[in-house]
Design a protein around this motif. Structure first.
Motif, PDB file in Angstrom:
ATOM      1  N   ALA A   1       2.920   5.912  -2.853  1.00 50.42           N
ATOM      2  CA  ALA A   1       4.073   6.703  -3.298  1.00 50.42           C
ATOM      3  C   ALA A   1       4.046   6.896  -4.817  1.00 50.42           C
ATOM      4  N   GLN A   2       3.678   5.845  -5.542  1.00 53.89           N
ATOM      5  CA  GLN A   2       3.591   5.977  -7.004  1.00 53.89           C
ATOM      6  C   GLN A   2       2.472   6.928  -7.390  1.00 53.89           C
ATOM      7  N   GLU A   3       1.319   6.821  -6.742  1.00 54.58           N
ATOM      8  CA  GLU A   3       0.209   7.737  -7.035  1.00 54.58           C
ATOM      9  C   GLU A   3       0.598   9.174  -6.702  1.00 54.58           C
ATOM     10  N   LEU A   4       1.301   9.359  -5.601  1.00 50.38           N
ATOM     11  CA  LEU A   4       1.746  10.692  -5.214  1.00 50.38           C
ATOM     12  C   LEU A   4       2.703  11.268  -6.252  1.00 50.38           C
ATOM     13  N   GLN A   5       3.600  10.448  -6.766  1.00 52.34           N
ATOM     14  CA  GLN A   5       4.537  10.907  -7.788  1.00 52.34           C
ATOM     15  C   GLN A   5       3.794  11.321  -9.056  1.00 52.34           C
ATOM     16  N   VAL A   6       2.794  10.517  -9.466  1.00 55.60           N
ATOM     17  CA  VAL A   6       2.009  10.851 -10.663  1.00 55.60           C
ATOM     18  C   VAL A   6       1.256  12.162 -10.444  1.00 55.60           C
ATOM     19  N   ASN A   7       0.645  12.318  -9.274  1.00 53.88           N
ATOM     20  CA  ASN A   7      -0.082  13.560  -8.983  1.00 53.88           C
ATOM     21  C   ASN A   7       0.856  14.759  -8.922  1.00 53.88           C
TER      22      ASN A   7
ATOM     23  N   ASP B   1       0.828  -1.206   0.000  1.00 48.18           N
ATOM     24  CA  ASP B   1       0.000   0.000   0.000  1.00 48.18           C
ATOM     25  C   ASP B   1       0.860   1.253   0.000  1.00 48.18           C
ATOM     26  N   SER B   2       1.913   1.236   0.799  1.00 46.26           N
ATOM     27  CA  SER B   2       2.814   2.388   0.859  1.00 46.26           C
ATOM     28  C   SER B   2       3.473   2.638  -0.491  1.00 46.26           C
ATOM     29  N   ARG B   3       3.908   1.573  -1.141  1.00 48.48           N
ATOM     30  CA  ARG B   3       4.533   1.706  -2.449  1.00 48.48           C
ATOM     31  C   ARG B   3       3.534   2.239  -3.477  1.00 48.48           C
TER      32      ARG B   3
END
Length: 173
Positions: free
Chosen positions: A77-83, A72-74
């Motif tokens: 983090a990927q969603e945060l990077q895309v946003n 979930d953390s990973r």
């Protein structure tokens, strides 16, 4: 190691030591009731098996929870990077839009000629004069109040200095 891990290992060690010291009692067969039938089996070994099974079950459960939290953390983090990348692109496009808008407005102002500049507009000059007077008044008032505060502090210090020698003379007498 964390305190709870040390505590868990300590409890398991105490159980193992207790089992080793009382092994003859653990393997002594006893009549056990299963509800419908009765069997002869060592109760201590059965209880140790239950403790071992529960320990293994909770160990697997903890590994599962940790792995799901890691995944979930990973993913977050990927969603945060895309946003973050989307926000950066949107901000860059807004800056580009703002720049083109400002250039267009400056060209409009330049196209009107020098007849409507700020320096030649009497209403703007009058407003600037009023603002300057208000600013000077505010600065003068601030200076006066600061001077009054400093004067009050000086008076207090002088009164304290006058009191201190007289107190010192009393203690010397």
């Amino acid at each position: 190691m964390k305190l709870r891990t040390v505590f868990l290992l300590l409890v398991l060690g105490v159980i193992a030591a207790f089992s080793a010291l009382n092994w003859s009692a653990f393997i002594t067969p006893t009549t056990l009731s299963l509800g419908l039938a009765e069997v002869q089996a060592p109760l201590g070994v059965i209880m140790l098996g239950v403790v071992g099974f529960l320990t293994a079950f909770f160990l697997v459960f903890v590994v599962y929870v940790q792995a799901s939290a890691l995944f979930d953390s990973r993913r977050h983090a990927q969603e945060l990077q895309v946003n973050r990348e989307l926000a950066d692109k949107a901000e860059a496009s807004r800056f580009t839009e703002l720049r083109s808008f400002l250039e267009a407005e400056l060209q409009k102002l330049a196209g009107r000629g020098t007849g409507s500049t700020v320096a030649s507009n009497p209403a703007i000059l009058a407003r600037l004069d009023q603002l300057e007077e208000k600013l000077l008044t505010a600065v003068e008032q601030s200076g006066n109040s600061l001077a009054a505060c400093i004067g009050e502090l000086e008076d207090r210090l002088e009164r304290k200095e006058e009191q201190l020698p007289s107190q010192g003379q009393r203690s010397a007498s």
